[in-house]
Design a protein around this motif. Structure first.
Motif, PDB file in Angstrom:
ATOM      1  N   CYS A   1      -8.639   4.988  -6.276  1.00  0.00           N
ATOM      2  CA  CYS A   1      -8.943   4.099  -6.720  1.00  0.00           C
ATOM      3  C   CYS A   1      -8.393   4.153  -7.532  1.00  0.00           C
ATOM      4  O   CYS A   1      -6.480   2.753  -7.616  1.00  0.00           O
ATOM      5  CB  CYS A   1     -10.245   3.730  -6.702  1.00  0.00           C
ATOM      6  SG  CYS A   1     -10.727   4.603  -8.234  1.00  0.00           S
TER       7      CYS A   1
ATOM      8  N   PHE B   1      -4.302   2.874  -6.217  1.00  0.00           N
ATOM      9  CA  PHE B   1      -3.975   1.913  -5.721  1.00  0.00           C
ATOM     10  C   PHE B   1      -3.772   0.379  -6.835  1.00  0.00           C
ATOM     11  O   PHE B   1      -3.664  -0.351  -7.345  1.00  0.00           O
ATOM     12  CB  PHE B   1      -5.231   0.750  -4.989  1.00  0.00           C
ATOM     13  CG  PHE B   1      -5.234   0.964  -3.401  1.00  0.00           C
ATOM     14  CD1 PHE B   1      -4.314   0.633  -2.610  1.00  0.00           C
ATOM     15  CD2 PHE B   1      -5.654   2.958  -3.671  1.00  0.00           C
ATOM     16  CE1 PHE B   1      -4.410   1.659  -0.644  1.00  0.00           C
ATOM     17  CE2 PHE B   1      -5.622   3.141  -2.103  1.00  0.00           C
ATOM     18  CZ  PHE B   1      -5.061   2.988  -1.288  1.00  0.00           C
TER      19      PHE B   1
ATOM     20  N   THR C   1      -8.941   7.579   1.555  1.00  0.00           N
ATOM     21  CA  THR C   1      -9.621   6.265   1.553  1.00  0.00           C
ATOM     22  C   THR C   1      -9.035   5.794  -0.447  1.00  0.00           C
ATOM     23  O   THR C   1      -9.033   6.082  -1.086  1.00  0.00           O
ATOM     24  CB  THR C   1     -11.457   6.212   1.288  1.00  0.00           C
ATOM     25  OG1 THR C   1     -11.554   6.992   0.365  1.00  0.00           O
ATOM     26  CG2 THR C   1     -10.801   6.867   2.755  1.00  0.00           C
ATOM     27  N   GLU C   2      -9.721   4.476  -0.036  1.00  0.00           N
ATOM     28  CA  GLU C   2      -9.152   3.693  -1.262  1.00  0.00           C
ATOM     29  C   GLU C   2     -10.110   3.878  -2.978  1.00  0.00           C
ATOM     30  O   GLU C   2     -10.396   3.791  -4.256  1.00  0.00           O
ATOM     31  CB  GLU C   2      -9.508   1.742  -1.318  1.00  0.00           C
ATOM     32  CG  GLU C   2      -8.986   1.209  -2.466  1.00  0.00           C
ATOM     33  CD  GLU C   2      -8.195  -0.385  -2.171  1.00  0.00           C
ATOM     34  OE1 GLU C   2      -8.845  -0.567  -3.121  1.00  0.00           O
ATOM     35  OE2 GLU C   2      -8.076  -0.523  -0.759  1.00  0.00           O
TER      36      GLU C   2
ATOM     37  N   SER D   1     -10.708  -6.617  -4.889  1.00  0.00           N
ATOM     38  CA  SER D   1      -9.900  -4.603  -4.366  1.00  0.00           C
ATOM     39  C   SER D   1      -9.696  -4.087  -5.951  1.00  0.00           C
ATOM     40  O   SER D   1      -9.376  -4.610  -7.013  1.00  0.00           O
ATOM     41  CB  SER D   1      -8.922  -4.818  -4.068  1.00  0.00           C
ATOM     42  OG  SER D   1      -8.549  -6.082  -4.434  1.00  0.00           O
ATOM     43  N   ASN D   2      -9.170  -2.847  -5.673  1.00  0.00           N
ATOM     44  CA  ASN D   2      -8.279  -2.565  -7.133  1.00  0.00           C
ATOM     45  C   ASN D   2      -7.397  -3.011  -6.940  1.00  0.00           C
ATOM     46  O   ASN D   2      -6.846  -2.471  -8.356  1.00  0.00           O
ATOM     47  CB  ASN D   2      -8.396  -0.806  -6.944  1.00  0.00           C
ATOM     48  CG  ASN D   2      -9.786  -0.002  -6.676  1.00  0.00           C
ATOM     49  OD1 ASN D   2     -11.136  -0.254  -7.160  1.00  0.00           O
ATOM     50  ND2 ASN D   2      -9.812   0.683  -5.873  1.00  0.00           N
ATOM     51  N   ARG D   3      -6.462  -3.229  -5.911  1.00  0.00           N
ATOM     52  CA  ARG D   3      -5.369  -3.442  -6.330  1.00  0.00           C
ATOM     53  C   ARG D   3      -4.887  -4.939  -6.928  1.00  0.00           C
ATOM     54  O   ARG D   3      -4.813  -5.195  -7.722  1.00  0.00           O
ATOM     55  CB  ARG D   3      -4.574  -3.666  -4.947  1.00  0.00           C
ATOM     56  CG  ARG D   3      -4.472  -2.475  -3.905  1.00  0.00           C
ATOM     57  CD  ARG D   3      -3.335  -3.053  -2.959  1.00  0.00           C
ATOM     58  NE  ARG D   3      -4.529  -2.679  -2.060  1.00  0.00           N
ATOM     59  CZ  ARG D   3      -4.293  -2.409  -0.446  1.00  0.00           C
ATOM     60  NH1 ARG D   3      -2.764  -2.586  -0.315  1.00  0.00           N
ATOM     61  NH2 ARG D   3      -4.788  -2.209  -0.039  1.00  0.00           N
TER      62      ARG D   3
ATOM     63  N   GLY E   1       0.692  -0.913   0.119  1.00  0.00           N
ATOM     64  CA  GLY E   1      -0.486  -0.042  -0.618  1.00  0.00           C
ATOM     65  C   GLY E   1       0.854   1.333   0.280  1.00  0.00           C
ATOM     66  O   GLY E   1       2.293   1.416  -0.214  1.00  0.00           O
TER      67      GLY E   1
END
Length: 1961
Positions: free
Chosen positions: A1291, A1294, A1286-1287, A1327-1329, A1264
């Motif tokens: 976005c 990430f 925030t993610e 998740s974006n990751r 992160g």
């Protein structure tokens, strides 16, 4: 045979296990189990003495006498029918079997398997562990192992009668209902079946018959399934069964069409008996020959077939089945005849009428008339009826037959057999085509009905015809079966018609011959037992030496009928015939390269009676038939027989042993009472012999006695002494033909028996017997009658030898004479150690003690005559004794090739050839250092034997040759011969002891191989020399030589034939490379090189040394191995690793690399390495450190691009600030720096690109962000507002982090598949990751190995980021493939791709933008018209509604433009089918045309898309007209109507089109500017900011970016300096204060230009880590003002990552796709914020991965696998050269001609990228060149350099523990360089283990100096002469000798001269 040894009682290995597990009772009889032994005669046998013990419910497998595994079948509740071992071509899923796959891969892809047949299923257990279950559609009667899998024989249902069948009275043949016999042939039967393949769920069968003809359903006395195929092939347990079909002999073909050969199903009366192994006849055949044997009980005929697999041997088109014939699945009513006597059913009936008719076989005229019409009718019916099929489309080809019956409700049904019989109970015969074919045994064929009426076939075959009324019950029953019956049986196999097209025809049997079985009685009791259980079959191959000139080689097939005690021996003759040119297609398809084919014909057929049993006995290369025959006393007699040899009775041992000494099993329950203690032999042998069992290689066979006991014996046929074995093989080869050299083997057997009977003392009985048989061949030439001594064999007391201590006898252990006799028993008159100077002290000490003068030769080692005389005299005496015996007389008179029963001319020829063959073998041994010194090492020598034989023959030159062969033989006494008789002029007839009564003239002068090699090397041409094949060719009339005979000669005399072939191809004045090539073509390899004598080896190694430094780049692996350049071999095998690698890549050191602080800091690093393979990571780090070894630039870049550590910042306080104000200012500063941190991951992906290999057992961690800051100087940690980061709000940051983590995975990583990706999938929500991670995997190509159904698992939640990452990743992995599934996947995410009227997509515009770009990638470079139309329409689409967030924004249209450019990438000059689209005009209208005022806001969004589309489509097209149109306007007035950033794109587009015109110079930039701006081209005079200058800055930037793309990855300093100049100017301009909106707007544009130029210079210097560029980029990273947007930080970090791309191991190339990818990734408009995607989707920023190319050349030591720095020279195609130092980046590969290493410590390597594609492939695969360290004594260095190198290598190392060796006299004179060869320095690599084993020049020199002149061997002196002659010739030609230097040769000459002078004095 040499001996017969009893090995004890023999039992199955698994018997004890079966008894312990209560599978069998204790002491079970043989009837309760079956015992099978399996083996292969080949050297690469799949089976290694495998045993199977088969009981009714268990199969026990043992190997090598050890129990391995048991297979129980209690759960199946079915008894074991049969178990056998076989091998399948492949294991696992069904593989594609192409025409060449089975043959090319061969045994390497074969897997052994155990197959167990039950009643309804077969279990296949691969010995490797996997297993399969096959449900059988029929009951198996017998199965036999085939070359590929099995051949299965179906059990005929003769006893099972069908209740549901009709029985009618006999009526006339012409009636409607007829039961008279009709002509029938299994090869032309048309079957009527049903099929439920296309129906739904099967229904239960209804057996309620409502017919009123209930009383007619009675069993018929007919064979119900006789016309179904009986033999099937199973070549893979996961594939469909194949058919075994037959092709009859040409004489039996009676077809009306000329040249049409029909392949038919095999007659069901044929039962398979035997199938030979693959390559069983390879020693006599030019190709793989497989024979099959069948028995037809009806005709009582054995048939021999040649078996071929259709996949392995292509057949001519004439033998193929027509593929255009139409077929129906169910054409006829079961049992309905379709001939002229059959009424035609009405059109309303279920079954259509038949087109085939049946009739007599002799009237062929109607066939010719009926065929054409019938073809038309059938084809017409096939077009109307959907139930018709053509064979071109195979039915149900992927279904396995057995799977149809894999349901429990059927397998357990008791009515199963009844159903199958009901379905197949009415044999139906017809011939739809009307072809007339003979069956395999001249059975009556069918045709049309002629005027002569019907004809009759055998009475067992019938054809019933039913009228339409009576066939209704059967019709209804079959309809019900078709609709709902659960049984398919044969019908699931598709046997619907005569050609059975649903099953592939896999095995074709070509008939060879038929032989009557001549059974004397009719066996009613055994007619239902498989024929293979009643007979025993084995094959035998005659040795090639026994081949007949006219009939060729022989294959013997033996068939034993145990019931009648008859042995049938069938002899087949195989001859090689030349194939005509019409079979060229077969060779093209890859079957055989030669043009020879085997012709097999039937030879003599022999029959023997009173044969109890027989088997094949093999021992090495000797094979015989072991026959057990009846005798008068009922005991039985064993004999060895063969058609090419004489009979030999086998004497059994007097006592049979009890214990099996070969048994490795452990008896867990030993008997409590041992009879007579430990008895070793049976008190009484077998009373009678009843059978032979379990014949195995090496002469093992079991004998069954009358009590049921099995005794194992070993019959030795081949000598165990390899020297004796080779001599006998040479004798058999040089005297070919029946009764030739094979008679010597029989004689050797008899002499071995005679030696044992006479108890003759012999140290080596085999050698003694060989000498006797050779002398006997001379003695047999004496035709005078000899007195035969009839002796009763009384066992003599052993005269010498060590006796067993238990016998009580004492041996004379102190007899010097006896010891010397034992030590010199092989022909040497002195002990083997007598020549060793270490034993001279024995004689010297005695002389000193006695006080006498020393004698030259001590009496201790003198030749003293013993009682038996010397070696020769002793064996001559034994020979006379043997020939005087009864046994010897029979051998001399009959067995030997010189026996009296032969013609005198043949006898003389045989003796001459025998002597010449032995001499040539001796000459061959001189070229082998492993056997040339055998005379002094105790191995038997031929020298005294041949010397004695030539003395008998009286050949003067041969006598003189062997008199001086060895100095120790000079005083050897020989037997009197013709030479002595001629000298004393005594008539031969007066010498009674002379073995010869006639004079045999000397054929030619005794040849010497050393003299021959000397002549050939000095003259460089082939001289005459007799070889074994030439010797046989002079006696044989046949001209052509077979390949198997060539292999035989090569095995016997490899070196002689090698030099003969080499000298034949030698050309005068050839280069060393040509010398080595000719040597390798002749068959030379490293093993032969290492075993050649030093004097012969010197000229060869001279050429090797000359080629060793720089071997030609086109050489193969074999040639490189000869010259010792295995390092170059690594180039020819891409991806191969060195032989041995060290556990640590870094040199171990005791010095600490990290202090306490660094260790503690590393624990806080979340980017742990435990998820990656540390070895791969350290390998990359080692290379990176070697590249950037001079400074810490790489560490600085890693620190800049690290997001896991807090940022170091400084906030300068104002004087008036309070502490709270300072804290607020620091928070604002940290908030601003957080956006810079969020832009870092995009650059980190470039830095660590393809650097790691993940551990598949660990989850990949995606790091992160650490957004906190450490404020200096107070070191306060200031955090940021987490709610703002925030993610969801950031976005894309990430997402970039996920991409960076995924891109770090190596492109070569293995195991990145579906399971691992799902293993890394987030457990909760997507998740974006992980979305970015999926995109990275796609860019690396790893998503291609992922199951496509995973895509639906990801796309279903409609997570926008995941959809973007997955769709783009899949498109990148499948780039340019036009994959249909990926196309559909992308299409449903794009509104434009949906059909009209489709519902609106509830998808994000970003996802649809991704879909558009994905289409472009998927159809890249395909010029797909439909997709091109869609993209153009999306670019120029006009929105009718005004939306707040329209779908077709500028980013969407830009993606469409990119996609259009990718689809037609670089195809502007060849648009093919796109001309009518007016593509160029439409795009130009959008890019540069005038626009309507009301549509400007829409069309401005499409301008950029149109420009980039034109740029990509016409890239490098050099289109001047288009470039002028797309260029910026000529007038400044028109600039006001163009958006400023479009100037940049249009400038870039123009220069991409005019690719070759781009020049990296200020003058080119100035000339490319509009005239108004040329004065400011250098940007040195900065004016105040004004928006009027925006076009100028954009044009300048476009020109710079064009130059950057043109020279991407080149590392050019000139281009770098040019771009650095403009980058510095832009940096200066950006620092000017802007106080107005106009100035701020201008500065934003200038900042954007600065970022693009920085990216441009990083593209040029990609991977180089250039310091000049790095300084600028580091300052750009350091911007911490609040005016620098996120996009500017993103560009700076992308530039830093590109500068250190892949840690310095990657760079960019300039291919069309690479330039397009760079343009997409570094598009000039950067995002203004983290979430900005309006103008360009941020996911596209990672497309640079498509342009990255690994071009870092790494040189590694092949022995240590460590990178070593080395200078290299890069030669370009234009002749220019560039000097570099590895590891380094190379220029683009298509510009390079060669890359050459320049090192004095390592052998130089040449990487030929121009002419050797393997070098190019190897470099692209590994980028590694392995080099080998030069030896210190390198031929290419001077003496000074060699000494200096040797001193440098040992410098700093401890002294070697063996340094004292150099104090020995032999090593004192060695130089430093030569000492380094003897004791090489330890480098810590794999080569140090074997460093002392390879021969060096020091070894050769020591042998020549110390072991040649004083050796007393003639061949070594001749070798010195050869060396001197060759050295003189080289000196005369001015060539320098590099292996054996001139001074060494001169020193040898001086020593020879001194020896000669000493002898003279």
């Amino acid at each position: 045979m040499a001996s017969v040894v009893s090995l004890g009682l023999h039992q199955p290995t698994g018997l004890q296990y079966a008894i312990q597990e209560h599978l069998l009772p204790s002491d079970p009889p043989n009837t309760l189990y079956k015992w099978h032994n399996h083996f292969d005669g080949d050297a690469d046998s799949t089976f290694d003495e495998d045993e199977l013990l088969v009981t009714s419910r268990c199969v026990i497998w043992s190997r090598g006498g050890v129990f391995r595994k048991s297979y129980k079948f209690d759960l199946e509740k079915e008894p074991v029918n049969q178990a056998l071992l076989t091998s399948f071509p492949s294991v696992g899923p069904l593989e594609t079997k192409s025409t060449n796959s089975a043959e090319k891969q061969g045994a390497s892809r074969r897997s052994a398997a155990l197959v167990v047949f039950l009643k309804t299923q077969a279990h296949v257990y691969f010995l490797s562990g996997t297993s399969h279950v096959i449900h059988l559609p029929f009951e198996v009667e017998f199965a036999i192992a085939a070359p590929n899998g099995l051949i299965i024989q179906r059990k005929l249902r003769v006893d099972n009668l069908v209740s549901a069948s009709l029985k009618f009275p006999k009526v006339p043949p012409n009636s409607f209902v007829s039961s008279q016999p009709q002509p029938w042939s299994a090869s032309s039967s048309q079957q009527s079946t049903f099929s439920i393949a296309d129906l739904g769920a099967p229904k239960q069968i209804s057996l309620q018959f409502t017919s009123t003809l209930k009383d007619l359903w009675d069993p018929p006395a007919l064979k119900d399934d006789a016309n179904w195929p009986r033999l099937f092939s199973l070549s893979d347990p996961l594939s469909e069964m194949g058919l075994v079909v037959a092709q009859p002999q040409k004489s039996e073909i009676k077809t009306p069409r000329k040249g049409s050969v029909k392949i038919t199903s095999l007659d069901t009366a044929e039962e398979i008996l035997h199938v030979s192994r693959r390559d069983e006849f390879g020693n006599i055949c030019d190709q793989s020959l497989v024979l099959a044997l069948t028995l037809n009980r009806e005709t009582s005929m054995y048939t021999v077939w040649k078996m071929t697999y259709l996949g392995e041997e292509s057949m001519s088109e004439k033998t193929r089945i027509p593929s255009d014939s139409s077929r129906r699945r169910s054409s006829f009513v079961p049992g309905t005849g379709t001939g002229a006597t059959t009424p035609i059913l009405g059109p309303q009936q279920t079954f259509r009428e038949s087109f085939g008719v049946s009739g007599p076989a002799l009237d062929l005229k109607p066939n010719k008339k009926g065929n054409p019409g019938k073809e038309k009718v059938v084809d017409f019916a096939s077009t109307l009826d959907p139930d018709f099929e053509t064979s071109a489309i195979p039915r149900r080809k992927s279904r396995r037959v057995s799977s149809m019956l894999a349901r429990a409700d059927l397998s357990a049904s008791h009515e199963r057999s009844a159903f199958s019989e009901l379905a197949t109970g009415h044999p139906h015969t017809t011939n739809r085509r009307g072809d007339s074919l003979g069956s395999q045994h001249a059975r009556t064929s069918t045709g049309f009905v002629g005027a002569n009426g019907p004809s009759f076939s055998q009475a067992s075959q019938f054809n019933h015809s039913l009228n339409s009324f009576l066939e209704a019950p059967v019709d209804d029953l079959l309809d019900e079966l078709r609709a709902g019956g659960d049984f398919e049986g044969f019908h699931s196999m598709g046997l619907d018609d005569e050609e059975f097209d649903a099953l592939r025809q896999e095995i074709v049997l070509h008939k060879i011959c038929s032989v009557p079985a001549e059974h004397s009685n009719v066996r009613y009791s055994s007619q239902h037992i498989p024929a293979t259980n009643q007979c025993k079959i084995f094959t035998l191959t005659a040795p090639s030496s026994a081949a007949d000139e006219h009939e060729g080689n022989r294959i013997v097939i033996c068939i034993l009928d145990s019931d009648e005690k008859k042995l049938l021996v069938i002899t087949l003759h195989t001859k090689t015939q030349h194939i005509n040119g019409d079979l060229h297609i077969n060779r093209v398809r890859g079957k055989k390269g030669d043009s020879d084919q085997n012709a097999i014909s039937l030879g003599l057929v022999r029959r023997a009676n009173t044969v109890i049993d027989a088997c094949r006995l093999d021992d090495g290369h000797v094979s015989r038939i072991l026959v057990l025959t009846e005798t008068a006393d009922g005991y039985g007699e064993l004999s060895l027989q063969a058609p090419w040899s004489s009979l030999m009775t086998v004497p059994l041992p007097a006592k049979f042993a009890i214990s099996n000494i070969r048994n490795l099993g452990h008896n867990a329950t030993p008997r409590a009472k041992r009879e007579g203690g430990f008895k070793r032999v049976l008190s009484q042998g077998p009373r009678a012999l009843r059978g032979l069992r379990n014949s195995r290689p090496h002469g093992f066979v079991d004998i069954l006695d009358d009590e049921g006991k099995i005794h194992q014996i070993q019959i030795r046929l081949e000598p165990r002494n390899p020297h004796v074995c080779k001599i006998l093989e040479v004798c058999r080869a040089v005297i070919p033909g029946a009764g030739g050299g094979d008679g010597l083997l029989v004689g050797w057997w008899n002499i071995m028996q005679w030696l044992r009977l006479e108890s003759v003392n012999a140290v080596d009985p085999e050698w003694t017997a060989l000498v006797i048989v050779l002398f006997s061949a001379v003695f047999s030439m004496n035709d005078e009658p000899r007195r035969i001594q009839n002796k009763t064999h009384i066992k003599r007391k052993s005269r010498a030898g060590f006796l067993r201590s238990s016998s009580g006898a004492q041996s004379d252990l102190e007899s010097w004479r006896r010891m010397k006799y034992q030590e010199s028993s092989n022909g040497n008159p002195l002990p083997t150690w007598a020549d060793n100077s270490s034993w001279k002290w024995l004689a010297e000490d005695d002389d000193i003690d006695i006080g006498k003068d020393p004698e030259p030769v001590s009496p201790l080692f003198s030749l003293s005559s013993s009682d038996d005389g010397n070696f020769v005299q002793r064996h001559v005496k034994l020979t006379r004794e043997f020939t005087s015996s009864t046994l010897g007389h029979s051998v001399v008179s009959n067995a030997l090739p010189t026996s009296k029963n032969n013609d005198m001319g043949k006898r003389k020829t045989a003796l001459v050839d025998l002597v010449i063959g032995l001499h040539l073998l001796r000459e061959e041994q001189k070229l082998d250092t492993m056997s040339v010194d055998s005379f002094s090492t105790g191995v038997p020598s031929l020298i005294p034997v041949i010397a004695q034989m030539v003395r008998w023959l009286g050949w003067s030159t041969w006598i003189r040759h062997y008199d001086v062969e060895e100095d120790s033989l000079l005083d050897l006494e020989y037997d009197i011969g013709n030479s002595e008789l001629l000298l004393i002029q005594t008539p031969l007839t007066y010498c009674a002891d002379s073995p010869l009564t006639c004079l045999i003239p000397e054929p030619f002068e005794c040849p010497s191989i050393y003299q021959w090699i000397q002549i050939c090397l000095t003259t460089q041409s082939l001289a005459n020399f007799m070889t074994l094949p030439a010797l046989v060719a002079t006696r044989s009339k046949s001209v052509g030589r077979k390949h198997y005979q060539d292999e035989q000669w090569t095995r016997l005399t490899p070196r002689t034939l090698l030099f003969a072939n080499f000298f034949a191809s030698m050309q005068p004045h050839q280069t060393s490379a040509q010398f080595i090539e000719d040597l390798a073509a002749a068959g030379m390899n490293t093993l032969l090189l290492e075993t050649l004598p030093e004097s012969v080896l010197a000229p060869l190694l001279e050429a090797v040394v000359q080629c060793q430094a720089e071997p030609p780049t086109t050489w193969s692996k074999e040639l490189l191995a000869i010259v010792g350049r295995e390092d170059v071999n690594m180039l020819l095998t891409p991806g191969q690793r060195p032989r041995l690698t060290q556990s640590s890549l870094l040199v171990p050191s005791h010095e600490a690399n990290m202090d306490v602080h660094e260790i503690c800091a590393s624990t806080n690093d979340p980017e742990t390495m435990r998820a990656f393979d540390s070895t791969a990571e350290m390998d990359r780090q080692t290379i990176t450190r070697a590249i950037f070894k001079d400074d810490r630039r790489m560490n600085e870049a890693m620190s800049i691009l690290n997001t896991s550590r807090p940022t170091i910042a400084r906030c300068k306080p104002e004087p008036q600030w309070t502490e709270s104000d300072l804290l607020e200012a620091q928070k604002e500063h940290a908030q601003m720096l957080a956006y810079r941190t969020l832009a870092i991951p995009a650059g980190r992906g470039l830095l660590y690109f393809s650097a790691r290999v993940p551990l598949l057992t660990e989850r990949l961690l995606i790091g992160g962000f650490n957004l906190s800051c450490v404020m200096k100087p107070d070191n306060n940690t200031v955090g940021v507002d987490k709610n703002a980061f925030t993610e969801e709000k950031v976005c894309w940051a990430f997402f970039h982090a996920g991409v960076a983590a995924g891109l770090s995975i190596s492109r070569d990583a293995k195991g990145i598949d579906t399971s691992w990706i799902l293993f890394n999938k987030p457990a909760q929500d997507l998740s974006n990751r992980h979305a970015g991670f999926l995109l990275a995997l796609g860019l690396n190509g790893h998503l291609k190995s992922v199951a496509k159904w995973v895509a639906f698992k990801y796309l279903t939640p409609k997570h926008t980021m995941t959809s973007i990452g997955l769709l783009l990743g899949l498109a990148a992995s499948y780039i340019g493939t036009m994959d249909s599934l990926i196309t559909r996947l992308l299409s449903v995410h794009v509104t434009r791709m949906l059909p009209p009227g489709a519902a609106e997509l509830n998808l994000s515009p970003l996802t649809q933008t991704t879909g558009i770009m994905g289409i472009g990638l998927l159809y890249c470079n395909t010029q797909h018209r439909r997709m091109s139309e869609i993209m153009v329409s999306e670019i120029e689409h006009i929105d009718t509604e005004t939306e707040e967030e329209p779908l077709r924004n500028e980013g969407y249209r830009l993606a469409a433009g990119f996609a259009l450019g990718l689809i037609n990438l670089g195809k502007g000059s060849d648009l093919k089918g796109l001309h009518d689209m007016r593509l160029t005009e439409r795009l130009l209208a959008l890019a540069v045309g005038s626009k309507k005022v009301d549509l400007v806001h829409v069309l401005d969004k499409a301008t950029a898309a149109a420009v980039v589309a034109i740029a990509l489509i016409f890239m490098k097209s050099e289109n001047q007209v288009l470039a002028r149109k797309i260029d910026v306007p000529d007038s400044l007035l028109q600039f006001d109507y163009v958006r400023p950033d479009i100037f940049l794109l249009r400038t870039l587009a123009r220069n991409l089109i005019l690719w070759s015109k781009i020049e990296p110079s200020f003058s080119w930039i100035k000339a490319s500017l509009p005239a108004a701006y040329r004065g400011r081209s250098l940007l040195v005079f900065a004016k105040p900011f004004t928006t009027d200058d925006l076009p100028f800055y954009d044009i300048i930037t476009g020109l710079c970016f064009s130059i950057a793309l043109r020279f991407a990855g080149s590392g050019s300093i000139v281009v770098r300096d040019l771009l650095i100049h403009y980058l510095d100017q832009f940096i200066v301009i950006c620092r000017i204060e802007a106080d107005t909106y106009d100035k701020k707007l201008t500065r934003n544009t200038i900042r954007n230009c600065q970022d693009l130029v920085a990216l441009g210079v990083a593209i040029v210097m990609a991977g180089t880590g250039d310091l000049v560029v790095s300084r600028r980029l580091r300052s750009m990273h350091g911007r911490d003002d609040n005016e620098t947007p996120f996009g500017s930080h993103l560009a700076a970090h992308l530039a830093i990552g590109a500068l250190f791309l892949g840690g310095g191991t990657f760079t960019f190339n300039t291919s069309n796709l690479a330039i397009a990818a760079l343009l997409i990734a570094f598009y000039p408009i950067f995002p203004s914020s983290v979430q900005d995607n309006k103008s360009h989707l941020q996911a596209f920023r990672h497309f640079w991965a498509l342009a990255a190319e690994a071009r870092c050349l790494v040189t590694k030591d092949i022995d240590t696998n460590q990178p070593v720095p080395m200078p290299i020279t890069v030669t370009f195609h234009n002749g220019e050269e560039s000097q570099r130092h590895t590891p380094c980046l190379l220029p683009e590969l298509d510009l390079i001609k060669t890359v050459r290493t320049n090192s004095t410590e390592y052998w130089n390597m040449v990487l030929d990228l121009e002419s050797n594609p393997k070098h190019m492939a190897s470099f692209k695969s590994t980028q590694t060149v392995y080099v080998r360290r030069r030896p210190a004594h390198d031929a290419n260095t001077s003496a000074f350099q060699a000494t200096l190198q040797a001193l440098n290598e040992v410098d700093g190392t401890s002294s070697h523990s063996l340094e004292w060796l150099f104090e020995l006299p032999a090593f004192v004179s060695l130089t430093k360089a030569e000492r380094a060869l003897v004791l090489p320095p330890d480098h810590g690599g794999a080569s140090d283990i074997h460093s002392g084993t390879k021969e060096t020049v020091v070894d050769a020199r020591l042998v020549l100096e110390n072991a040649t002149i004083d050796s007393g061997k003639r061949d070594r002196l001749l070798g010195l002469k050869l060396l001197f002659e060759w050295a003189d010739k080289a000196t005369a030609e001015g060539r320098d000798m590099q292996w054996i230097r001139a001074e060494v040769v001169e020193r040898l000459k001086a020593r020879v001269w001194m020896v000669v002078e000493e002898d003279r004095s």
